[in-house]
Design an enzyme around this catalytic site. Structure first.
Site, mmCIF file in Angstrom:
data_model
loop_
_atom_site.group_PDB
_atom_site.id
_atom_site.type_symbol
_atom_site.label_atom_id
_atom_site.label_comp_id
_atom_site.label_asym_id
_atom_site.label_seq_id
_atom_site.Cartn_x
_atom_site.Cartn_y
_atom_site.Cartn_z
ATOM 1 N N ASP A 172 21.373 60.633 24.348
ATOM 2 C CA ASP A 172 22.619 60.101 24.938
ATOM 3 C C ASP A 172 23.580 59.514 23.898
ATOM 4 O O ASP A 172 24.758 59.341 24.184
ATOM 5 C CB ASP A 172 22.292 59.013 25.974
ATOM 6 C CG ASP A 172 21.339 59.501 27.048
ATOM 7 O OD1 ASP A 172 21.286 60.724 27.278
ATOM 8 O OD2 ASP A 172 20.642 58.666 27.651
ATOM 9 N N ARG A 207 36.779 82.207 37.882
ATOM 10 C CA ARG A 207 36.163 81.079 38.588
ATOM 11 C C ARG A 207 36.391 79.751 37.876
ATOM 12 O O ARG A 207 36.682 79.720 36.676
ATOM 13 C CB ARG A 207 34.641 81.293 38.668
ATOM 14 C CG ARG A 207 34.218 82.250 39.734
ATOM 15 C CD ARG A 207 32.730 82.538 39.614
ATOM 16 N NE ARG A 207 32.281 83.299 40.780
ATOM 17 C CZ ARG A 207 31.159 84.008 40.797
ATOM 18 N NH1 ARG A 207 30.375 84.053 39.734
ATOM 19 N NH2 ARG A 207 30.809 84.651 41.897
ATOM 20 N N GLY A 215 23.344 62.362 29.662
ATOM 21 C CA GLY A 215 24.051 61.307 28.938
ATOM 22 C C GLY A 215 23.951 59.957 29.608
ATOM 23 O O GLY A 215 24.515 58.975 29.132
ATOM 24 N N ARG A 309 31.413 77.501 40.537
ATOM 25 C CA ARG A 309 29.966 77.572 40.292
ATOM 26 C C ARG A 309 29.563 76.398 39.404
ATOM 27 O O ARG A 309 30.338 75.987 38.539
ATOM 28 C CB ARG A 309 29.577 78.883 39.604
ATOM 29 C CG ARG A 309 29.773 80.100 40.469
ATOM 30 C CD ARG A 309 28.755 80.160 41.611
ATOM 31 N NE ARG A 309 28.865 81.391 42.358
ATOM 32 C CZ ARG A 309 29.661 81.587 43.418
ATOM 33 N NH1 ARG A 309 30.447 80.605 43.832
ATOM 34 N NH2 ARG A 309 29.676 82.747 44.047
ATOM 35 N N HIS A 315 17.049 69.131 31.628
ATOM 36 C CA HIS A 315 16.134 68.862 30.505
ATOM 37 C C HIS A 315 16.142 69.928 29.415
ATOM 38 O O HIS A 315 15.484 69.747 28.398
ATOM 39 C CB HIS A 315 14.724 68.628 31.040
ATOM 40 C CG HIS A 315 14.632 67.338 31.803
ATOM 41 N ND1 HIS A 315 15.042 67.236 33.105
ATOM 42 C CD2 HIS A 315 14.223 66.107 31.431
ATOM 43 C CE1 HIS A 315 14.880 65.989 33.513
ATOM 44 N NE2 HIS A 315 14.386 65.286 32.523
HETATM 45 O O1 F6P Z 1 18.105 59.039 28.312
HETATM 46 C C1 F6P Z 1 17.828 60.374 28.140
HETATM 47 C C2 F6P Z 1 17.941 61.117 29.439
HETATM 48 O O2 F6P Z 1 17.684 62.494 29.188
HETATM 49 C C3 F6P Z 1 19.275 60.956 30.172
HETATM 50 O O3 F6P Z 1 20.299 61.697 29.593
HETATM 51 C C4 F6P Z 1 18.892 61.361 31.560
HETATM 52 O O4 F6P Z 1 19.736 60.767 32.525
HETATM 53 C C5 F6P Z 1 17.498 60.825 31.695
HETATM 54 O O5 F6P Z 1 16.987 60.658 30.372
HETATM 55 C C6 F6P Z 1 16.568 61.708 32.484
HETATM 56 O O6 F6P Z 1 15.339 61.065 32.580
HETATM 57 P P1 F6P Z 1 14.016 61.751 33.155
HETATM 58 O O7 F6P Z 1 13.435 62.595 32.054
HETATM 59 O O8 F6P Z 1 13.143 60.615 33.509
HETATM 60 O O9 F6P Z 1 14.431 62.602 34.313
#
Ligand code: F6P
Length: 392
Positions: A172, A207, A215, A309, A315
């Protein structure tokens, strides 16, 4: 419990004073460091393994310290049987690997550890156990690699006498103590690549395409990837926007012959009031299972009368191999934090300021999120090249 009460030196006691017999001159020496631990806490991010590798190499090759890998955040100190010595062989080949060979968790606060089910209030304070186990394991220092929450736990353990040092991490990039965190550059690469790919299909279909990036409460990833990927609209938590303004921009583009629009959207944006009201009417609240991108996309589709869209990168931004810049920063942090331990700089954290790695107090580093400045140079540069932020 007071600092030093379980056998570690209090954090501010850095030297023991020896009398030299021959000259009765006083000489300060630091108590000897032999064994150090390292754990990774909170969400993973690319570059963690590069830090672990640099720590192990520096500790063994430069200082001849033994390194203990603590598994799954602080869990490895609640259940020390999870921990083991890390050798040069253990870290061989891990530089380009994502994730962390030590494992991690963002549910492992030893001060409020949930067992089975938090709703049944099975919350335990294992902090004394953590400090005691670290002592039993013979750790002279513990390296805590983590974001704001993990560093806060590290500091609290430090205040109980555990000689803690910190390495900041998060994709982030929202920690104010350091100019940049490792993981951020890799995340921007993923998000930029996604926006690049979205370009061709958006243009082909005329689109509006929304790319939702991570973040948390900061817009760094959306802003950087938006600029790098040539997005037309960037929506971030730091700049309030309206659907009407975004739609009017999309329609202007259409009039000028640009029939597609790409929006780089931060997951933490404040949902505009009209969407909030609509959700409450339809669902009774803002539904957690619907992405913010979908909510905003639906509203834009209705208002701009365009096909929309939404791609939620999620992740993918945290996974995979770290970028070269992240590998280098992670390595510098890993080396510096072992140097910090050798200097007995406990309760401090490594940070990047300009082109230098510096040491800062963990207490000063935590709890201060770094937000995008809506009037800063980067946002103004984006505005200058026509990027729209959805303002009224
Ligand atoms: O802080 C890192 C982060 O990837 C954020 O960007 C996101 O909101 C959060 O962690 C997601 O967390 P988790 O892996 O617990 O879903």
């Amino acid at each position: 419990m007071q600092a030093g009460s379980v056998g570690f030196p209090a954090p501010d006691v850095k030297f023991s004073v020896l009398e030299s017999n021959s000259r009765s001159a006083k000489k300060c020496i630091m108590s000897e460091i032999r064994k150090i631990g390292i754990c990774t806490g909170g969400g993973d991010c690319p570059g963690l393994n590069a830090v672990i590798r640099a720590v192990v190499k520096t500790a063994i090759l430069k200082y001849r310290f033994e390194v203990i890998g603590i598994h799954d955040g602080f869990d490895g100190l609640i259940w020390p049987e999870k921990s083991h010595s890390l050798t040069l062989e253990d870290v061989s080949g891990i530089l380009p690997r994502g994730g962390t060979i030590l494992g991690t968790t963002n549910r492992g606060n030893p001060f409020a550890y949930c067992v089975n089910d938090c709703e049944q209030e099975k919350v335990h304070d294992y902090s004394d156990k953590v400090v005691q186990n670290a002592r039993t394991m013979g750790l002279d220092a513990l390296i805590v690699v983590g974001g704001d929450g993990t560093q806060k736990i590290g500091l609290e353990l430090g205040q109980k006498g555990l000689p803690v040092v910190g390495v900041p991490k998060t994709i982030d990039n929202d920690l104010s103590a350091t100019d940049v965190t490792f993981g951020f550059d890799s995340a921007i690469h993923v998000a930029t690549d996604a926006i690049d790919r979205i370009h061709t299909t958006a243009e082909a279909h005329h689109r509006v395409m929304i790319v939702e990036v991570m973040g948390r409460d900061a817009g760094w990833i959306a802003l950087h990837a938006g600029i790098a990927g040539g997005a037309h609209v960037v929506l971030i938590p730091e700049i309030p926007f309206t659907i009407a303004s975004v739609c009017s921009f999309i329609n202007q583009r259409h009039i000028f012959g640009k029939k597609f629009t790409i929006i780089s959207l931060a997951e933490g944006v404040k949902i505009p009031d009209e969407i909030r009201r609509d959700c409450i009417q339809r669902y009774g609240s803002i539904p957690k299972e619907i992405s913010v991108g979908s909510l905003i996309g639906e509203a834009i589709g209705q208002c701009a009368r365009k096909e929309v869209r939404v791609t939620v990168l999620g992740h993918t931004q945290r996974g995979g191999s770290p970028s070269p810049a992240d590998r280098i920063l992670s390595t510098r942090f890993g080396v510096a934090v072992v140097d910090l331990i050798a200097q007995h700089g406990f309760l401090k954290m490594v940070a990047l300021r300009g082109d230098k790695v510096v040491f800062v107090d963990i207490a000063d580093a935590i709890g201060k999120a770094k937000a995008v400045d809506p009037q800063g140079e980067l946002v103004n540069a984006a505005r200058a090249i026509g990027i729209h932020f959805g303002e009224e």
